[in-house]
Design a protein around this motif. Structure first.
Motif, PDB file in Angstrom:
ATOM      1  N   GLY A  85     -10.831  64.317 -13.601  1.00  0.00           N
ATOM      2  CA  GLY A  85     -11.715  64.442 -12.461  1.00  0.00           C
ATOM      3  C   GLY A  85     -11.838  65.870 -11.995  1.00  0.00           C
ATOM      4  O   GLY A  85     -10.991  66.717 -12.291  1.00  0.00           O
ATOM      5  N   ASN A  86     -12.900  66.113 -11.258  1.00  0.00           N
ATOM      6  CA  ASN A  86     -13.187  67.426 -10.689  1.00  0.00           C
ATOM      7  C   ASN A  86     -13.237  67.293  -9.170  1.00  0.00           C
ATOM      8  O   ASN A  86     -13.866  66.370  -8.647  1.00  0.00           O
ATOM      9  CB  ASN A  86     -14.524  67.935 -11.232  1.00  0.00           C
ATOM     10  N   SER A  87     -12.545  68.187  -8.468  1.00  0.00           N
ATOM     11  CA  SER A  87     -12.565  68.229  -7.004  1.00  0.00           C
ATOM     12  C   SER A  87     -12.023  66.907  -6.439  1.00  0.00           C
ATOM     13  O   SER A  87     -10.872  66.563  -6.697  1.00  0.00           O
ATOM     14  CB  SER A  87     -13.983  68.538  -6.525  1.00  0.00           C
ATOM     15  N   LEU A  88     -12.834  66.146  -5.702  1.00  0.00           N
ATOM     16  CA  LEU A  88     -12.371  64.841  -5.229  1.00  0.00           C
ATOM     17  C   LEU A  88     -11.933  63.970  -6.402  1.00  0.00           C
ATOM     18  O   LEU A  88     -10.887  63.308  -6.343  1.00  0.00           O
ATOM     19  CB  LEU A  88     -13.481  64.146  -4.445  1.00  0.00           C
ATOM     20  N   GLY A  89     -12.715  63.994  -7.472  1.00  0.00           N
ATOM     21  CA  GLY A  89     -12.333  63.219  -8.657  1.00  0.00           C
ATOM     22  C   GLY A  89     -11.016  63.665  -9.245  1.00  0.00           C
ATOM     23  O   GLY A  89     -10.266  62.853  -9.799  1.00  0.00           O
ATOM     24  N   GLY A  90     -10.704  64.969  -9.118  1.00  0.00           N
ATOM     25  CA  GLY A  90      -9.405  65.460  -9.576  1.00  0.00           C
ATOM     26  C   GLY A  90      -8.268  64.887  -8.765  1.00  0.00           C
ATOM     27  O   GLY A  90      -7.211  64.540  -9.303  1.00  0.00           O
ATOM     28  N   TYR A  91      -8.479  64.774  -7.453  1.00  0.00           N
ATOM     29  CA  TYR A  91      -7.448  64.151  -6.609  1.00  0.00           C
ATOM     30  C   TYR A  91      -7.255  62.690  -7.021  1.00  0.00           C
ATOM     31  O   TYR A  91      -6.121  62.202  -7.100  1.00  0.00           O
ATOM     32  CB  TYR A  91      -7.833  64.246  -5.140  1.00  0.00           C
ATOM     33  N   LEU A  92      -8.361  61.984  -7.262  1.00  0.00           N
ATOM     34  CA  LEU A  92      -8.246  60.581  -7.675  1.00  0.00           C
ATOM     35  C   LEU A  92      -7.435  60.470  -8.963  1.00  0.00           C
ATOM     36  O   LEU A  92      -6.609  59.567  -9.112  1.00  0.00           O
ATOM     37  CB  LEU A  92      -9.629  59.971  -7.881  1.00  0.00           C
ATOM     38  N   ALA A  93      -7.675  61.391  -9.899  1.00  0.00           N
ATOM     39  CA  ALA A  93      -6.923  61.370 -11.158  1.00  0.00           C
ATOM     40  C   ALA A  93      -5.436  61.561 -10.903  1.00  0.00           C
ATOM     41  O   ALA A  93      -4.592  60.862 -11.497  1.00  0.00           O
ATOM     42  CB  ALA A  93      -7.453  62.449 -12.097  1.00  0.00           C
ATOM     43  N   LEU A  94      -5.074  62.482 -10.013  1.00  0.00           N
ATOM     44  CA  LEU A  94      -3.663  62.711  -9.714  1.00  0.00           C
ATOM     45  C   LEU A  94      -3.059  61.523  -8.974  1.00  0.00           C
ATOM     46  O   LEU A  94      -1.885  61.179  -9.184  1.00  0.00           O
ATOM     47  CB  LEU A  94      -3.506  63.989  -8.892  1.00  0.00           C
ATOM     48  N   ASP A  95      -3.840  60.894  -8.108  1.00  0.00           N
ATOM     49  CA  ASP A  95      -3.360  59.687  -7.424  1.00  0.00           C
ATOM     50  C   ASP A  95      -3.067  58.579  -8.436  1.00  0.00           C
ATOM     51  O   ASP A  95      -2.045  57.884  -8.344  1.00  0.00           O
ATOM     52  CB  ASP A  95      -4.401  59.223  -6.405  1.00  0.00           C
ATOM     53  N   MET A  96      -3.952  58.422  -9.401  1.00  0.00           N
ATOM     54  CA  MET A  96      -3.733  57.416 -10.441  1.00  0.00           C
ATOM     55  C   MET A  96      -2.486  57.739 -11.255  1.00  0.00           C
ATOM     56  O   MET A  96      -1.715  56.841 -11.621  1.00  0.00           O
ATOM     57  CB  MET A  96      -4.967  57.339 -11.340  1.00  0.00           C
ATOM     58  N   ALA A  97      -2.275  59.038 -11.526  1.00  0.00           N
ATOM     59  CA  ALA A  97      -1.066  59.448 -12.243  1.00  0.00           C
ATOM     60  C   ALA A  97       0.179  59.155 -11.430  1.00  0.00           C
ATOM     61  O   ALA A  97       1.227  58.777 -11.973  1.00  0.00           O
ATOM     62  CB  ALA A  97      -1.133  60.936 -12.580  1.00  0.00           C
ATOM     63  N   SER A  98       0.102  59.305 -10.118  1.00  0.00           N
ATOM     64  CA  SER A  98       1.265  59.051  -9.265  1.00  0.00           C
ATOM     65  C   SER A  98       1.612  57.569  -9.222  1.00  0.00           C
ATOM     66  O   SER A  98       2.771  57.208  -8.983  1.00  0.00           O
ATOM     67  CB  SER A  98       0.994  59.571  -7.850  1.00  0.00           C
ATOM     68  N   ARG A  99       0.642  56.731  -9.479  1.00  0.00           N
ATOM     69  CA  ARG A  99       0.882  55.278  -9.507  1.00  0.00           C
ATOM     70  C   ARG A  99       1.118  54.769 -10.919  1.00  0.00           C
ATOM     71  O   ARG A  99       1.415  53.581 -11.109  1.00  0.00           O
ATOM     72  CB  ARG A  99      -0.292  54.538  -8.854  1.00  0.00           C
ATOM     73  N   GLY A 100       0.951  55.626 -11.910  1.00  0.00           N
ATOM     74  CA  GLY A 100       1.233  55.241 -13.287  1.00  0.00           C
ATOM     75  C   GLY A 100       0.254  54.252 -13.877  1.00  0.00           C
ATOM     76  O   GLY A 100       0.608  53.488 -14.772  1.00  0.00           O
ATOM     77  N   VAL A 101      -1.015  54.287 -13.411  1.00  0.00           N
ATOM     78  CA  VAL A 101      -2.000  53.315 -13.896  1.00  0.00           C
ATOM     79  C   VAL A 101      -2.865  53.881 -15.021  1.00  0.00           C
ATOM     80  O   VAL A 101      -3.761  53.184 -15.520  1.00  0.00           O
ATOM     81  CB  VAL A 101      -2.897  52.830 -12.741  1.00  0.00           C
ATOM     82  N   CYS A 102      -2.611  55.127 -15.416  1.00  0.00           N
ATOM     83  CA  CYS A 102      -3.373  55.757 -16.483  1.00  0.00           C
ATOM     84  C   CYS A 102      -2.400  56.326 -17.515  1.00  0.00           C
ATOM     85  O   CYS A 102      -1.196  56.402 -17.262  1.00  0.00           O
ATOM     86  CB  CYS A 102      -4.274  56.868 -15.920  1.00  0.00           C
ATOM     87  N   ARG A 103      -2.915  56.731 -18.670  1.00  0.00           N
ATOM     88  CA  ARG A 103      -2.055  57.317 -19.710  1.00  0.00           C
ATOM     89  C   ARG A 103      -1.777  58.785 -19.434  1.00  0.00           C
ATOM     90  O   ARG A 103      -0.660  59.263 -19.587  1.00  0.00           O
ATOM     91  CB  ARG A 103      -2.706  57.155 -21.074  1.00  0.00           C
ATOM     92  N   THR A 104      -2.812  59.514 -19.084  1.00  0.00           N
ATOM     93  CA  THR A 104      -2.696  60.920 -18.686  1.00  0.00           C
ATOM     94  C   THR A 104      -3.733  61.174 -17.603  1.00  0.00           C
ATOM     95  O   THR A 104      -4.691  60.401 -17.442  1.00  0.00           O
ATOM     96  CB  THR A 104      -2.968  61.889 -19.857  1.00  0.00           C
TER      97      THR A 104
END
Length: 244
Positions: A85-104
């Motif tokens: 993600g970029n900008s807001l989308g980048g935060y969403l990507a990091l949030d997903m990483a913090s919850r472990g719902v994505c691979r990277t």
């Protein structure tokens, strides 16, 4: 939710998320490069682009947007995709990483690492741009090379910003946007070295959060996909390979 998206390519799924006021077309310059290696899904976030807003009674926060995108990919039959993600989308990507719902997760200039003063600057710029129309001089606040953006893309981007029903509620939620919890999966953070919307001192804070080096994108702005598509694609592909 039924979100609007573009899907192309083959390989491990990679979900792309844009910034506030933008739409999936922000990723158009790099989608072809990524689709050689991934099943690429570029999505319009709820309340942005052509996607409908969140259901009545649901406040448009980063958390609610992230959960909506996660539910969206489950509806597509996808489990634990790579996300970027970029900008807001980048935060969403990091949030997903913090919850472990994505691979990277790969985040380009992610939101949330600003000071109060820097947030006020960002809010002011975005509001002025929404009032528009956006000129190439104004576009220079978000990209390093506005001359590389066609008139059609510039107009479509401004229309997406102007007409996004989720804009103000999401922007107000930025006041209560803490850094995500520590990631449970590999993360990659990149930042344009010519970012005028979220200056690179925020990259230093993001690096401290991630406890790793932030990749500086040379001669790129806050939304770098038109500045250097090949460089952005390389960073995203490298980030996805971090799972191996």
């Amino acid at each position: 939710m039924e979100l609007v998206y573009r899907r192309t390519g083959a390989g491990p799924p990679l979900v792309l998320m844009h910034g506030i006021g933008h739409h999936w077309q922000a990723w158009q310059p790099v989608i072809g490069l990524l689709a050689r290696h991934h099943d690429v899904i570029a999505v319009d976030l709820p309340g942005f682009g052509a996607s409908p807003p969140l259901p009545p009674g649901t406040i448009s926060t980063a958390e609610s947007l992230a959960y909506a995108v996660e539910a969206f990919w489950h509806d597509l039959g996808i489990e634990e995709p790579h996300v970027a993600g970029n900008s807001l989308g980048g935060y969403l990507a990091l949030d997903m990483a913090s919850r472990g719902v994505c691979r990277t997760a790969t985040a380009i200039a992610p939101a949330g690492f600003w000071s109060r003063t820097e947030l006020l600057w960002l809010r002011s710029v975005l509001k002025v741009m929404r009032a528009g129309p956006i000129t190439r001089k104004g576009l220079g606040l978000v990209v390093a090379h506005p001359e590389r953006v066609s008139d059609a893309v510039l107009h479509a981007g401004w229309q997406a910003l102007k007409e996004a029903p989720g804009f103000y509620e999401t922007l107000d939620a930025f006041y209560w946007l803490p850094p995500p919890a520590p990631p449970k999966v590999p993360v990659t953070i990149a930042w344009g070295d010519s970012d005028r919307l979220t200056p690179t001192r925020q990259a230093v804070r993001a690096g401290r959060w991630a406890q790793k080096r932030v990749h500086l994108l040379r001669d790129c702005g806050h939304v770098p996909m038109t500045d250097d598509p090949e460089l952005v694609a390389r960073v995203l592909l490298s980030g996805a390979r971090a799972a191996n």
